[in-house]
Design a protein around this motif. Structure first.
Motif, PDB file in Angstrom:
ATOM      1  N   UNK A  38       0.862  -1.191   0.000  1.00 55.05           N
ATOM      2  CA  UNK A  38       0.000   0.000   0.000  1.00 55.05           C
ATOM      3  C   UNK A  38       0.891   1.231   0.000  1.00 55.05           C
ATOM      4  N   UNK A  39       0.696   2.093  -1.001  1.00 51.26           N
ATOM      5  CA  UNK A  39       1.570   3.249  -1.160  1.00 51.26           C
ATOM      6  C   UNK A  39       1.075   4.490  -0.428  1.00 51.26           C
ATOM      7  N   UNK A  40      -0.213   4.768  -0.508  1.00 52.58           N
ATOM      8  CA  UNK A  40      -0.756   6.032   0.005  1.00 52.58           C
ATOM      9  C   UNK A  40      -0.864   6.043   1.519  1.00 52.58           C
ATOM     10  N   UNK A  41      -0.758   7.238   2.100  1.00 53.69           N
ATOM     11  CA  UNK A  41      -0.921   7.399   3.543  1.00 53.69           C
ATOM     12  C   UNK A  41      -2.380   7.206   3.943  1.00 53.69           C
ATOM     13  N   UNK A  42      -3.322   7.488   3.030  1.00 54.47           N
ATOM     14  CA  UNK A  42      -4.746   7.267   3.315  1.00 54.47           C
ATOM     15  C   UNK A  42      -5.014   5.767   3.347  1.00 54.47           C
ATOM     16  N   UNK A  43      -5.961   5.347   4.171  1.00 52.05           N
ATOM     17  CA  UNK A  43      -6.252   3.923   4.287  1.00 52.05           C
ATOM     18  C   UNK A  43      -6.855   3.385   2.990  1.00 52.05           C
ATOM     19  N   UNK A  62      -8.926  -6.455  -7.027  1.00 53.52           N
ATOM     20  CA  UNK A  62      -9.734  -6.036  -5.883  1.00 53.52           C
ATOM     21  C   UNK A  62      -9.044  -6.484  -4.603  1.00 53.52           C
ATOM     22  N   UNK A  63      -8.912  -5.558  -3.634  1.00 56.63           N
ATOM     23  CA  UNK A  63      -8.210  -5.893  -2.394  1.00 56.63           C
ATOM     24  C   UNK A  63      -8.954  -6.966  -1.607  1.00 56.63           C
ATOM     25  N   UNK A  64      -8.182  -7.861  -1.022  1.00 59.37           N
ATOM     26  CA  UNK A  64      -8.736  -8.921  -0.187  1.00 59.37           C
ATOM     27  C   UNK A  64      -8.569  -8.548   1.280  1.00 59.37           C
ATOM     28  N   UNK A  65      -9.432  -9.082   2.110  1.00 53.56           N
ATOM     29  CA  UNK A  65      -9.349  -8.841   3.546  1.00 53.56           C
ATOM     30  C   UNK A  65      -8.114  -9.537   4.116  1.00 53.56           C
ATOM     31  N   UNK A  66      -7.517  -8.931   5.122  1.00 53.67           N
ATOM     32  CA  UNK A  66      -6.382  -9.536   5.818  1.00 53.67           C
ATOM     33  C   UNK A  66      -6.791  -9.851   7.244  1.00 53.67           C
ATOM     34  N   UNK A  67      -6.522 -11.060   7.652  1.00 60.28           N
ATOM     35  CA  UNK A  67      -6.829 -11.468   9.020  1.00 60.28           C
ATOM     36  C   UNK A  67      -5.635 -11.283   9.942  1.00 60.28           C
ATOM     37  N   UNK A  68      -4.524 -10.771   9.413  1.00 61.83           N
ATOM     38  CA  UNK A  68      -3.297 -10.691  10.201  1.00 61.83           C
ATOM     39  C   UNK A  68      -2.748  -9.285  10.374  1.00 61.83           C
ATOM     40  N   UNK A  69      -3.568  -8.263  10.140  1.00 60.08           N
ATOM     41  CA  UNK A  69      -3.081  -6.896  10.337  1.00 60.08           C
ATOM     42  C   UNK A  69      -2.796  -6.666  11.820  1.00 60.08           C
ATOM     43  N   UNK A  70      -1.763  -5.889  12.141  1.00 57.41           N
ATOM     44  CA  UNK A  70      -1.379  -5.683  13.543  1.00 57.41           C
ATOM     45  C   UNK A  70      -2.221  -4.633  14.263  1.00 57.41           C
ATOM     46  N   UNK A  71      -3.407  -4.339  13.764  1.00 55.05           N
ATOM     47  CA  UNK A  71      -4.287  -3.330  14.372  1.00 55.05           C
ATOM     48  C   UNK A  71      -5.718  -3.667  13.975  1.00 55.05           C
ATOM     49  N   UNK A  72      -6.707  -3.147  14.679  1.00 57.67           N
ATOM     50  CA  UNK A  72      -8.096  -3.402  14.303  1.00 57.67           C
ATOM     51  C   UNK A  72      -8.484  -2.605  13.060  1.00 57.67           C
ATOM     52  N   UNK A  73      -9.562  -3.008  12.427  1.00 57.95           N
ATOM     53  CA  UNK A  73     -10.070  -2.261  11.279  1.00 57.95           C
ATOM     54  C   UNK A  73     -10.171  -3.088  10.027  1.00 57.95           C
ATOM     55  N   UNK A  74     -10.859  -2.528   9.039  1.00 55.21           N
ATOM     56  CA  UNK A  74     -11.092  -3.198   7.766  1.00 55.21           C
ATOM     57  C   UNK A  74     -10.402  -2.469   6.629  1.00 55.21           C
ATOM     58  N   UNK A  75      -9.141  -2.100   6.853  1.00 52.85           N
ATOM     59  CA  UNK A  75      -8.416  -1.402   5.793  1.00 52.85           C
ATOM     60  C   UNK A  75      -6.913  -1.571   5.983  1.00 52.85           C
ATOM     61  N   UNK A  76      -6.213  -1.278   4.915  1.00 52.40           N
ATOM     62  CA  UNK A  76      -4.754  -1.314   4.922  1.00 52.40           C
ATOM     63  C   UNK A  76      -4.218   0.094   5.158  1.00 52.40           C
ATOM     64  N   UNK A  77      -3.080   0.180   5.804  1.00 51.82           N
ATOM     65  CA  UNK A  77      -2.386   1.450   6.005  1.00 51.82           C
ATOM     66  C   UNK A  77      -1.154   1.469   5.100  1.00 51.82           C
ATOM     67  N   UNK A  78      -0.544   2.622   4.988  1.00 53.51           N
ATOM     68  CA  UNK A  78       0.654   2.764   4.166  1.00 53.51           C
ATOM     69  C   UNK A  78       1.695   1.710   4.551  1.00 53.51           C
ATOM     70  N   UNK A  79       2.300   1.091   3.571  1.00 55.71           N
ATOM     71  CA  UNK A  79       3.355   0.072   3.663  1.00 55.71           C
ATOM     72  C   UNK A  79       2.860  -1.321   4.046  1.00 55.71           C
ATOM     73  N   UNK A  80       1.548  -1.507   4.252  1.00 55.59           N
ATOM     74  CA  UNK A  80       1.034  -2.854   4.497  1.00 55.59           C
ATOM     75  C   UNK A  80       1.136  -3.677   3.218  1.00 55.59           C
ATOM     76  N   UNK A  81       1.292  -4.998   3.364  1.00 54.33           N
ATOM     77  CA  UNK A  81       1.208  -5.906   2.231  1.00 54.33           C
ATOM     78  C   UNK A  81      -0.264  -6.118   1.917  1.00 54.33           C
ATOM     79  N   UNK A  82      -0.651  -5.869   0.668  1.00 51.99           N
ATOM     80  CA  UNK A  82      -2.047  -5.920   0.243  1.00 51.99           C
ATOM     81  C   UNK A  82      -2.263  -7.127  -0.661  1.00 51.99           C
ATOM     82  N   UNK A  83      -3.171  -8.015  -0.264  1.00 54.51           N
ATOM     83  CA  UNK A  83      -3.573  -9.122  -1.125  1.00 54.51           C
ATOM     84  C   UNK A  83      -4.536  -8.590  -2.176  1.00 54.51           C
ATOM     85  N   UNK A  84      -4.282  -8.898  -3.454  1.00 54.17           N
ATOM     86  CA  UNK A  84      -5.109  -8.387  -4.545  1.00 54.17           C
ATOM     87  C   UNK A  84      -5.648  -9.558  -5.364  1.00 54.17           C
TER      88      UNK A  84
END
Length: 158
Positions: free
Chosen positions: A30-35, A65-87
Motif C-alpha cells: 500500500x503506497x498512500x498514507x490514506x487507508x 480487488x483488495x482482499x481482507x487480511x486477518x493478520x493486520x497488527x491493528x483493528x479495522x477493515x483497511x490497509x495502512x501505508x506500507x502494508x502488504x495488500x492481497x489483490x
C-alpha cells in the motif's frame, strides 16, 4: 462443554472469497498514507510493486480487488501505508454495495462513496473490466463480484 454456534453467521464478508472455485491473488505494498479498504479496486502506485485505490481517471490499469487480511497488527477493515495488500485478480469476492444490483450486470466502482454499483458510468462511477455481479444485492449489503482480470485492464469513466 457443548459448542454453541451463531444462527446469523454471514455467508461471506467484504474482501473475503465467496467460494472455493479457482482464484488467484498476488501482493503489492500500500503506497498512500490514506487507508485502503477491503473489497476496493486498485491500480499501480508510483513506486515499484505498490498499489493505490482506483480513481475516476479513464484508462487506469486495474490490478484487481483488495482482499481482507486477518493478520493486520491493528483493528479495522483497511490497509495502512506500507502494508502488504492481497489483490484478487480472479475469483469471486465480497464487496460493499452502494446501490441495488442485478446478477450478471457489469460491476462498477463509485469513487465518491467507495462502494460497488450497477449504476451508469459517469465522472465518479468507473467501469471495471472483467467485473460482474455474481448475485442480486441490496444497497448497504455485502454483495459478490466475479472478477477475471483481462489484459489490458483499463478503467473507463464518463
Amino acid at each position: 462443554m457443548a459448542l454453541t454456534f451463531r444462527n446469523s453467521l454471514a455467508a461471506f464478508q467484504v474482501g473475503c472469497r465467496v467460494n472455493m472455485e479457482e482464484w488467484n491473488t498476488f501482493t503489492r505494498t500500500a503506497e498512500a498514507a490514506a487507508s485502503l479498504g477491503f473489497g476496493t479496486p486498485v491500480m499501480p502506485g508510483t513506486g515499484a510493486h505498490t498499489c493505490i485505490e482506483l480513481d475516476a481517471t479513464t484508462g487506469r490499469n486495474v490490478l484487481g480487488i483488495t482482499e481482507a487480511s486477518l493478520t493486520l497488527p491493528r483493528p479495522g477493515d483497511n490497509y495502512a501505508q506500507y502494508d502488504n495488500v492481497g489483490i484478487c485478480e480472479s475469483g469471486v469476492i465480497g464487496v460493499l454495495l452502494g446501490a441495488n444490483v442485478t446478477k450478471g450486470a457489469q460491476a462498477r466502482w463509485n469513487t465518491t462513496n467507495k462502494t460497488w454499483t450497477g449504476a451508469a458510468q459517469s465522472a465518479t462511477v468507473v467501469t471495471i473490466p472483467g467485473a460482474q455481479f455474481e448475485e442480486d444485492g441490496s444497497s448497504g449489503a455485502v454483495g459478490a463480484v466475479r472478477y477475471r482480470r483481462p489484459v489490458p485492464s483499463l478503467s473507463v469513466s464518463g
